[in-house]
Design a protein around this motif. Sequence first.
Motif, PDB file in Angstrom:
ATOM      1  N   ARG A 100       0.856  -1.179   0.000  1.00 34.86           N
ATOM      2  CA  ARG A 100       0.000   0.000   0.000  1.00 34.86           C
ATOM      3  C   ARG A 100       0.900   1.241   0.000  1.00 34.86           C
ATOM      4  O   ARG A 100       1.894   1.298   0.731  1.00 34.86           O
ATOM      5  CB  ARG A 100      -0.871   0.003   1.249  1.00 34.86           C
ATOM      6  N   VAL A 101       0.530   2.221  -0.839  1.00 29.48           N
ATOM      7  CA  VAL A 101       1.350   3.423  -0.973  1.00 29.48           C
ATOM      8  C   VAL A 101       0.527   4.636  -0.557  1.00 29.48           C
ATOM      9  O   VAL A 101      -0.634   4.764  -0.950  1.00 29.48           O
ATOM     10  CB  VAL A 101       1.834   3.592  -2.438  1.00 29.48           C
ATOM     11  N   LEU A 102       1.144   5.498   0.230  1.00 28.80           N
ATOM     12  CA  LEU A 102       0.487   6.767   0.577  1.00 28.80           C
ATOM     13  C   LEU A 102       1.206   7.904  -0.136  1.00 28.80           C
ATOM     14  O   LEU A 102       2.431   8.037  -0.033  1.00 28.80           O
ATOM     15  CB  LEU A 102       0.538   7.013   2.087  1.00 28.80           C
ATOM     16  N   TYR A 157       2.842   1.933 -14.073  1.00 30.41           N
ATOM     17  CA  TYR A 157       3.735   1.589 -15.188  1.00 30.41           C
ATOM     18  C   TYR A 157       4.813   0.611 -14.703  1.00 30.41           C
ATOM     19  O   TYR A 157       5.210  -0.302 -15.416  1.00 30.41           O
ATOM     20  CB  TYR A 157       4.372   2.861 -15.745  1.00 30.41           C
ATOM     21  N   ASN A 158       5.243   0.792 -13.446  1.00 28.47           N
ATOM     22  CA  ASN A 158       6.269  -0.086 -12.872  1.00 28.47           C
ATOM     23  C   ASN A 158       5.667  -1.342 -12.236  1.00 28.47           C
ATOM     24  O   ASN A 158       6.263  -1.953 -11.362  1.00 28.47           O
ATOM     25  CB  ASN A 158       7.104   0.688 -11.839  1.00 28.47           C
ATOM     26  N   ARG A 159       4.471  -1.696 -12.666  1.00 28.26           N
ATOM     27  CA  ARG A 159       3.773  -2.931 -12.281  1.00 28.26           C
ATOM     28  C   ARG A 159       3.332  -2.993 -10.822  1.00 28.26           C
ATOM     29  O   ARG A 159       3.089  -4.067 -10.277  1.00 28.26           O
ATOM     30  CB  ARG A 159       4.634  -4.174 -12.605  1.00 28.26           C
ATOM     31  N   HIS A 160       3.219  -1.853 -10.188  1.00 29.74           N
ATOM     32  CA  HIS A 160       2.647  -1.859  -8.844  1.00 29.74           C
ATOM     33  C   HIS A 160       1.150  -2.110  -8.978  1.00 29.74           C
ATOM     34  O   HIS A 160       0.496  -1.563  -9.863  1.00 29.74           O
ATOM     35  CB  HIS A 160       2.916  -0.491  -8.189  1.00 29.74           C
ATOM     36  N   ARG A 161       0.570  -2.934  -8.103  1.00 36.48           N
ATOM     37  CA  ARG A 161      -0.874  -3.205  -8.206  1.00 36.48           C
ATOM     38  C   ARG A 161      -1.584  -3.058  -6.861  1.00 36.48           C
ATOM     39  O   ARG A 161      -2.770  -3.313  -6.746  1.00 36.48           O
ATOM     40  CB  ARG A 161      -1.127  -4.575  -8.823  1.00 36.48           C
ATOM     41  N   GLY A 162      -0.833  -2.658  -5.827  1.00 33.90           N
ATOM     42  CA  GLY A 162      -1.431  -2.485  -4.497  1.00 33.90           C
ATOM     43  C   GLY A 162      -2.272  -1.220  -4.415  1.00 33.90           C
ATOM     44  O   GLY A 162      -2.318  -0.417  -5.346  1.00 33.90           O
ATOM     45  N   PRO A 163      -2.952  -1.053  -3.272  1.00 27.89           N
ATOM     46  CA  PRO A 163      -3.790   0.148  -3.108  1.00 27.89           C
ATOM     47  C   PRO A 163      -2.955   1.420  -2.949  1.00 27.89           C
ATOM     48  O   PRO A 163      -1.856   1.377  -2.401  1.00 27.89           O
ATOM     49  CB  PRO A 163      -4.586  -0.139  -1.833  1.00 27.89           C
ATOM     50  N   ILE A 164      -3.503   2.521  -3.451  1.00 33.24           N
ATOM     51  CA  ILE A 164      -2.827   3.828  -3.347  1.00 33.24           C
ATOM     52  C   ILE A 164      -3.799   4.794  -2.663  1.00 33.24           C
ATOM     53  O   ILE A 164      -4.970   4.877  -3.044  1.00 33.24           O
ATOM     54  CB  ILE A 164      -2.441   4.378  -4.735  1.00 33.24           C
ATOM     55  N   GLU A 199       7.945  -3.771   8.946  1.00 35.65           N
ATOM     56  CA  GLU A 199       8.601  -3.617   7.637  1.00 35.65           C
ATOM     57  C   GLU A 199       8.162  -2.352   6.900  1.00 35.65           C
ATOM     58  O   GLU A 199       8.705  -2.012   5.867  1.00 35.65           O
ATOM     59  CB  GLU A 199       8.276  -4.840   6.764  1.00 35.65           C
ATOM     60  N   GLY A 200       7.118  -1.679   7.438  1.00 36.23           N
ATOM     61  CA  GLY A 200       6.573  -0.532   6.710  1.00 36.23           C
ATOM     62  C   GLY A 200       6.552   0.738   7.534  1.00 36.23           C
ATOM     63  O   GLY A 200       7.373   0.933   8.435  1.00 36.23           O
ATOM     64  N   GLU A 259      -1.479   2.181   7.735  1.00 37.36           N
ATOM     65  CA  GLU A 259      -0.257   1.358   7.621  1.00 37.36           C
ATOM     66  C   GLU A 259       0.067   1.200   6.136  1.00 37.36           C
ATOM     67  O   GLU A 259      -0.787   0.766   5.358  1.00 37.36           O
ATOM     68  CB  GLU A 259      -0.467  -0.032   8.251  1.00 37.36           C
ATOM     69  N   VAL A 260       1.283   1.584   5.762  1.00 40.51           N
ATOM     70  CA  VAL A 260       1.644   1.546   4.336  1.00 40.51           C
ATOM     71  C   VAL A 260       3.051   0.984   4.141  1.00 40.51           C
ATOM     72  O   VAL A 260       3.842   0.935   5.089  1.00 40.51           O
ATOM     73  CB  VAL A 260       1.580   2.957   3.684  1.00 40.51           C
ATOM     74  N   GLY A 261       3.322   0.619   2.902  1.00 38.66           N
ATOM     75  CA  GLY A 261       4.665   0.122   2.565  1.00 38.66           C
ATOM     76  C   GLY A 261       5.620   1.256   2.243  1.00 38.66           C
ATOM     77  O   GLY A 261       6.832   1.130   2.412  1.00 38.66           O
TER      78      GLY A 261
END
Length: 474
Positions: free
Chosen positions: A191-193, A210-217, A340-341, A358-360
Amino acid sequence: MTPNHTVLIAGGGASGALVATHLLKRSPGTRVIVVEPALSVGRGMAYSTTCPEHLLNVAAGRMSAFEDDPRHFSRWLAARGYTEFTERSFVPRMIYGAYLEWIINEAREDAEFGRFTHLRVRAAGFHERGGRVALELADGRSIEGDRLVLAMGNAAPAPWGGLTPEAAQSGRYFASAWTPGATAPSDPDERVLLIGTGLTAVDAVLALRYNRHRGPIVMVSRRGLLPKVHRLFDCATLPCEPAASVAELLRHMRASAAEANVLHGNWRVAIDGVREQTNDLWESLPLGEQRRFLRHLRAYWDVHRHRMAPEIGAKVKALQDSGALKVRAGRVGQIVRRGEGLSVEATLRGGGASTRIEVGRVINCTGAEGRLSQLPNPLIQSMLRAGAMVEHPLRTGVLVTSDGALISRDGSRSARMYAMGPLRIGTLIESVAMPEIRRQACEVAESVGAPSRSRLGSTRHHREGAVLASTVRR
Ligand SMILES: Cc1cc2nc3c(=O)[nH]c(=O)nc-3n(C[C@H](O)[C@H](O)[C@H](O)COP(=O)(O)OP(=O)(O)OC[C@H]3O[C@@H](n4cnc5c(N)ncnc54)[C@H](O)[C@@H]3O)c2cc1C
């Protein structure tokens, strides 16, 4: 002709490249030295992207690098076989970067040997001696010239106040969307914030996918406003009366947007219709009203004025509709390391008390820091210390005359030093996009070129210098 006049240009993005181009083409007695750490001159921050999803936010037909040759970019595209693009296309920014690089490279090839030098280093300090300007370079060298052009462009966002040292060192917090690796997570599902919801945050979303990220934003900004989307139309001029206050200006613009909606079915006509007039409207406002605009209206102005290309708008909407992208209004607080995040404190509008997300990773997309005193740019700090440059009273950008000459601490107009592009925000409200940059580049080149071609010393500039001296003391 042997050049006996040297112009130093600090910064080799679009601004520096275009000033250099005009000097090489039109001022044969001038030698040009561009100080720019990047490998090549021309791309700068905006056009260095290698992500093909990053499109211009202006149609190709309006992106010529030369005001007096509006079809220059369109012809360049056609000559290179980009037949898929028309004047109405929103072209990838990396192609526009190649265009700017081509322009400066062509100018240097046509110029006499030795008239152009690119020093691949950062300018770190400044002094004036014997009527000349000297730059100290980060590698310990020093260079001298007759004139200096500051074209150092867009700064990174201000450091995030709520960041704990452990979070800062975690490798999971990115100080800007352009920090290497920011949009290429090794875990595609994390997950990206994104702090910020403007065009930079949209860029980050596109690069992540574009960089193949598929998690929630999740995007968070104080007002949670996404940029509006372009709709293609032929822009009509819709003049707006100068106003003495922001409230009056807002009334005029609202009336204009209502009229545009009735006549054209499109409020955008009202915004684009005053494009040529925007800086005049800005300059006619008293300083206190300009400050009010920046505090209360700028965020709303920006999302209407700086819009997304239609295809990008469609991608963002699809991500929102699928639930993969959430855009929230609220305040981001402390960011701490957790496992880890990262754990981010946020007070979301409509969500009651503060919560933790909580995000990566967290990417700071809050936009360029405008306050000169806060910038980690050693050349700017050196010039501020020397009093050769002062911050605009609005605490954004450099105080300059209307033709870009620096105003020094004692209120006098510099005969030798000019600022361009984003550094002029404050004095102007429009100084970042290509229409202003190409115009300023042409005018600044005329001012700093070898004296026979220069307009320096005109009574208009001296009168203006005296008027602006009072602004510095305010
Ligand atoms: C993401 C993005 C997209 C944009 N898209 C559009 C668009 O579609 N249409 C449009 O009209 N406008 C657009 N713009 C606005 C505009 O075109 C850019 O802001 C413009 O490129 C600014 O160019 P610049 O050369 O002034 O600054 P920059 O591109 O920021 O370049 C400044 C250069 O100065 C160098 N520098 C900084 N400090 C020093 C130092 N101390 N010594 C030496 N060098 C230094 C940097 O390395 C950098 O290369 C966009 C801007 C951004 C950020």
